[in-house]
Design a protein around this motif. Structure first.
Motif, PDB file in Angstrom:
ATOM      1  N   TYR A   7       0.857  -1.406  -0.255  1.00 60.38           N
ATOM      2  CA  TYR A   7      -0.109   0.091   0.154  1.00 60.38           C
ATOM      3  C   TYR A   7       0.739   1.105   0.116  1.00 60.38           C
ATOM      4  O   TYR A   7       1.694   1.379   0.838  1.00 60.38           O
ATOM      5  CB  TYR A   7      -0.934   0.053   1.347  1.00 60.38           C
ATOM      6  CG  TYR A   7      -1.826  -1.093   1.160  1.00 60.38           C
ATOM      7  CD1 TYR A   7      -3.333  -0.844   0.608  1.00 60.38           C
ATOM      8  CD2 TYR A   7      -1.850  -2.170   1.845  1.00 60.38           C
ATOM      9  CE1 TYR A   7      -4.325  -1.909   0.508  1.00 60.38           C
ATOM     10  CE2 TYR A   7      -2.884  -3.237   1.818  1.00 60.38           C
ATOM     11  CZ  TYR A   7      -3.924  -2.923   1.298  1.00 60.38           C
ATOM     12  OH  TYR A   7      -4.871  -4.181   1.167  1.00 60.38           O
ATOM     13  N   PRO A   8       0.619   2.256  -1.105  1.00 58.65           N
ATOM     14  CA  PRO A   8       1.433   3.229  -1.032  1.00 58.65           C
ATOM     15  C   PRO A   8       0.964   4.359   0.239  1.00 58.65           C
ATOM     16  O   PRO A   8       0.086   3.958   1.057  1.00 58.65           O
ATOM     17  CB  PRO A   8       1.011   4.128  -2.265  1.00 58.65           C
ATOM     18  CG  PRO A   8      -0.111   3.409  -2.969  1.00 58.65           C
ATOM     19  CD  PRO A   8      -0.398   2.095  -2.224  1.00 58.65           C
ATOM     20  N   GLN A   9       1.871   5.353   0.338  1.00 56.62           N
ATOM     21  CA  GLN A   9       1.555   6.136   1.839  1.00 56.62           C
ATOM     22  C   GLN A   9       0.176   6.718   1.377  1.00 56.62           C
ATOM     23  O   GLN A   9      -0.213   7.292   0.311  1.00 56.62           O
ATOM     24  CB  GLN A   9       2.538   7.367   1.590  1.00 56.62           C
ATOM     25  CG  GLN A   9       4.018   6.947   2.124  1.00 56.62           C
ATOM     26  CD  GLN A   9       4.120   6.366   3.407  1.00 56.62           C
ATOM     27  OE1 GLN A   9       3.545   6.978   4.018  1.00 56.62           O
ATOM     28  NE2 GLN A   9       5.216   5.669   3.528  1.00 56.62           N
ATOM     29  N   HIS A  46       8.682   2.409   7.996  1.00 59.43           N
ATOM     30  CA  HIS A  46       9.159   3.499   9.043  1.00 59.43           C
ATOM     31  C   HIS A  46      10.031   4.291   7.874  1.00 59.43           C
ATOM     32  O   HIS A  46      10.736   3.846   6.917  1.00 59.43           O
ATOM     33  CB  HIS A  46       9.686   3.464  10.150  1.00 59.43           C
ATOM     34  CG  HIS A  46       8.927   2.720  11.102  1.00 59.43           C
ATOM     35  ND1 HIS A  46       8.075   3.188  11.931  1.00 59.43           N
ATOM     36  CD2 HIS A  46       8.643   1.230  11.105  1.00 59.43           C
ATOM     37  CE1 HIS A  46       7.403   2.275  12.696  1.00 59.43           C
ATOM     38  NE2 HIS A  46       7.827   1.012  12.384  1.00 59.43           N
ATOM     39  N   ASN A  47      10.210   5.656   8.288  1.00 64.50           N
ATOM     40  CA  ASN A  47      10.926   6.668   7.464  1.00 64.50           C
ATOM     41  C   ASN A  47      12.449   6.174   7.916  1.00 64.50           C
ATOM     42  O   ASN A  47      12.679   5.554   8.802  1.00 64.50           O
ATOM     43  CB  ASN A  47      10.711   8.085   8.046  1.00 64.50           C
ATOM     44  CG  ASN A  47       9.406   8.676   7.599  1.00 64.50           C
ATOM     45  OD1 ASN A  47       8.671   8.160   6.676  1.00 64.50           O
ATOM     46  ND2 ASN A  47       9.093   9.765   8.362  1.00 64.50           N
ATOM     47  N   THR A  48      13.164   6.454   6.800  1.00 65.96           N
ATOM     48  CA  THR A  48      14.804   6.318   7.119  1.00 65.96           C
ATOM     49  C   THR A  48      15.272   7.724   6.895  1.00 65.96           C
ATOM     50  O   THR A  48      14.763   8.732   6.482  1.00 65.96           O
ATOM     51  CB  THR A  48      15.445   5.404   5.897  1.00 65.96           C
ATOM     52  OG1 THR A  48      14.929   6.106   4.405  1.00 65.96           O
ATOM     53  CG2 THR A  48      14.324   3.978   5.752  1.00 65.96           C
ATOM     54  N   PRO A  49      16.710   7.714   7.135  1.00 64.88           N
ATOM     55  CA  PRO A  49      17.409   8.744   7.079  1.00 64.88           C
ATOM     56  C   PRO A  49      17.227   9.623   5.570  1.00 64.88           C
ATOM     57  O   PRO A  49      17.141  10.744   5.520  1.00 64.88           O
ATOM     58  CB  PRO A  49      18.728   8.514   7.177  1.00 64.88           C
ATOM     59  CG  PRO A  49      18.687   7.217   7.977  1.00 64.88           C
ATOM     60  CD  PRO A  49      17.631   6.592   7.576  1.00 64.88           C
ATOM     61  N   SER A  52      10.739   9.440   3.679  1.00 65.12           N
ATOM     62  CA  SER A  52       9.613   8.470   3.816  1.00 65.12           C
ATOM     63  C   SER A  52       9.750   7.321   2.567  1.00 65.12           C
ATOM     64  O   SER A  52       9.879   7.868   1.301  1.00 65.12           O
ATOM     65  CB  SER A  52       8.448   9.375   3.538  1.00 65.12           C
ATOM     66  OG  SER A  52       7.275   8.549   3.551  1.00 65.12           O
ATOM     67  N   PRO A  53       9.240   6.227   2.942  1.00 65.57           N
ATOM     68  CA  PRO A  53       9.549   5.374   1.917  1.00 65.57           C
ATOM     69  C   PRO A  53       8.096   5.213   1.175  1.00 65.57           C
ATOM     70  O   PRO A  53       7.175   6.055   1.336  1.00 65.57           O
ATOM     71  CB  PRO A  53       9.522   3.868   2.588  1.00 65.57           C
ATOM     72  CG  PRO A  53       8.696   4.165   3.961  1.00 65.57           C
ATOM     73  CD  PRO A  53       8.929   5.700   4.278  1.00 65.57           C
ATOM     74  N   PRO A  54       8.272   4.762  -0.430  1.00 64.87           N
ATOM     75  CA  PRO A  54       7.180   4.740  -1.113  1.00 64.87           C
ATOM     76  C   PRO A  54       5.798   4.050  -0.696  1.00 64.87           C
ATOM     77  O   PRO A  54       4.675   4.200  -1.012  1.00 64.87           O
ATOM     78  CB  PRO A  54       7.755   4.409  -2.325  1.00 64.87           C
ATOM     79  CG  PRO A  54       8.623   3.408  -2.125  1.00 64.87           C
ATOM     80  CD  PRO A  54       9.356   3.886  -0.754  1.00 64.87           C
ATOM     81  N   TYR A  55       6.133   3.106   0.069  1.00 64.98           N
ATOM     82  CA  TYR A  55       5.050   1.992   0.603  1.00 64.98           C
ATOM     83  C   TYR A  55       4.899   2.463   2.164  1.00 64.98           C
ATOM     84  O   TYR A  55       5.886   2.691   3.089  1.00 64.98           O
ATOM     85  CB  TYR A  55       5.308   0.834   0.394  1.00 64.98           C
ATOM     86  CG  TYR A  55       5.403   0.405  -1.129  1.00 64.98           C
ATOM     87  CD1 TYR A  55       3.993   0.597  -1.905  1.00 64.98           C
ATOM     88  CD2 TYR A  55       6.508   0.187  -1.737  1.00 64.98           C
ATOM     89  CE1 TYR A  55       4.149   0.145  -3.150  1.00 64.98           C
ATOM     90  CE2 TYR A  55       6.410   0.037  -3.158  1.00 64.98           C
ATOM     91  CZ  TYR A  55       5.177   0.128  -4.125  1.00 64.98           C
ATOM     92  OH  TYR A  55       5.314  -0.027  -5.250  1.00 64.98           O
ATOM     93  N   TYR A  56       3.753   2.462   2.530  1.00 62.44           N
ATOM     94  CA  TYR A  56       3.227   2.395   3.954  1.00 62.44           C
ATOM     95  C   TYR A  56       3.218   1.288   4.685  1.00 62.44           C
ATOM     96  O   TYR A  56       3.508   0.978   5.623  1.00 62.44           O
ATOM     97  CB  TYR A  56       2.018   3.232   4.023  1.00 62.44           C
ATOM     98  CG  TYR A  56       1.142   3.544   5.359  1.00 62.44           C
ATOM     99  CD1 TYR A  56       1.627   4.433   6.347  1.00 62.44           C
ATOM    100  CD2 TYR A  56       0.124   2.559   5.720  1.00 62.44           C
ATOM    101  CE1 TYR A  56       1.275   4.829   7.425  1.00 62.44           C
ATOM    102  CE2 TYR A  56      -0.365   2.829   7.022  1.00 62.44           C
ATOM    103  CZ  TYR A  56       0.145   3.865   7.852  1.00 62.44           C
ATOM    104  OH  TYR A  56      -0.461   4.392   9.210  1.00 62.44           O
TER     105      TYR A  56
END
Length: 101
Positions: A7-9, A46-49, A52-56
């Motif tokens: 699922y995308p963000q 989760h977010n990385t440095p 935001s990743p493309p998927y939630y």
């Protein structure tokens, strides 16, 4: 074999969480899975440095064989569940994949 849904963000994560809970209830109901049984895993990203990743979130459900997975996907009940997955995915169409370990 595994059914994987990415699922995308979402545009509204709180609404997605509410909708997703209802979506899982639909899955359990349509596929006759007792509520206390969870034959799937859900991974939240989760977010990385880098941001935001493309998927939630990722849904993954194992099947004994490709034939079992395909016959399940072809049922009216699973088609209804799949349509609902598209409905709740406010950040764009979910990516549906089949994989194996």
């Amino acid at each position: 074999m595994k059914l994987i849904v990415l699922y995308p963000q979402p545009t509204d994560s709180n609404k997605f969480e509410t909708d997703y809970s209802e979506h899982l209830n639909l899955l359990h109901s349509k596929m006759n899975i007792p509520q206390e049984v969870k034959p799937y895993t859900i991974t939240k990203f989760h977010n990385t440095p880098e941001g935001s990743p493309p998927y939630y979130q990722m849904f993954s459900m194992p099947f004994k064989s490709l034939e079992e997975l395909n016959s399940t996907l072809a049922t009216n009940e699973m088609q209804e569940v799949a349509a609902d997955a598209h409905r709740i995915s406010s950040g764009g169409e979910p990516s549906i994949m089949i994989g194996e370990e």
